[in-house]
Design a protein around this motif. Structure first.
Motif, mmCIF file in Angstrom:
data_model
loop_
_atom_site.group_PDB
_atom_site.id
_atom_site.type_symbol
_atom_site.label_atom_id
_atom_site.label_comp_id
_atom_site.label_asym_id
_atom_site.label_seq_id
_atom_site.Cartn_x
_atom_site.Cartn_y
_atom_site.Cartn_z
ATOM 1 N N GLY A 95 52.830 113.129 90.824
ATOM 2 C CA GLY A 95 53.741 113.404 91.902
ATOM 3 C C GLY A 95 53.291 114.664 92.767
ATOM 4 N N GLU A 96 52.918 115.761 91.942
ATOM 5 C CA GLU A 96 52.669 117.047 92.891
ATOM 6 C C GLU A 96 51.365 116.684 93.696
ATOM 7 N N VAL A 97 50.356 116.042 92.970
ATOM 8 C CA VAL A 97 49.034 115.851 94.058
ATOM 9 C C VAL A 97 49.329 115.103 95.127
ATOM 10 N N PHE A 98 50.242 113.627 95.038
ATOM 11 C CA PHE A 98 50.725 113.066 96.265
ATOM 12 C C PHE A 98 51.654 113.293 96.824
ATOM 13 N N GLY A 99 52.481 114.340 96.581
ATOM 14 C CA GLY A 99 53.772 114.818 97.110
ATOM 15 C C GLY A 99 55.061 113.741 97.063
ATOM 16 N N VAL A 100 55.027 113.268 95.979
ATOM 17 C CA VAL A 100 56.086 112.287 95.625
ATOM 18 C C VAL A 100 57.028 113.035 94.551
ATOM 19 N N PRO A 101 58.054 113.099 94.891
ATOM 20 C CA PRO A 101 59.272 113.860 93.939
ATOM 21 C C PRO A 101 59.575 112.724 92.821
ATOM 22 N N VAL A 102 59.204 113.437 91.432
ATOM 23 C CA VAL A 102 59.413 112.597 90.404
ATOM 24 C C VAL A 102 60.591 112.958 89.729
#
Length: 102
Positions: A95-102
């Motif tokens: 999520g951090e690498v691809f900018g997706v909130p988890v």
């Protein structure tokens, strides 16, 4: 290597450093084919794992692949720095690498 030693051998960059520009790397036919195969895999929504013995050129090939994929629209290449982590940490890092909130 020192600058005078590089000029003696006709080199523009030190070939043994990690910060060697991607333009200075040699793209063999095998690497071109590998990049094409990964591009096809990514277009279908897949992912790949690169493994191999130490010193076989994985890092250099991945640098060339990253440069190749950056030219494609809507494709994001990321690096996981802790692949040995547990499942929740793995998805958190994704999520951090691809900018997706988890």
């Amino acid at each position: 290597m020192t600058r005078p030693l590089l000029s003696v051998y006709g080199l523009k960059w030190n070939p043994f450093t990690a910060d060697l520009p991607a333009d200075a790397l040699w793209r063999t036919a095998e690497i071109e084919h590998f990049c094409w195969r990964i591009e096809q895999q990514v277009r279908d929504g897949g992912f790949a794992l690169i493994t191999g013995e130490s010193g076989t050129g994985k890092s250099v090939t991945l640098r060339l692949l990253t440069r190749h994929l950056q030219t494609m629209p809507d494709i994001v290449a990321g690096v996981l720095s802790r692949p040995q982590s547990n499942i929740p940490d793995f998805y958190r890092e994704m999520g951090e690498v691809f900018g997706v909130p988890v």
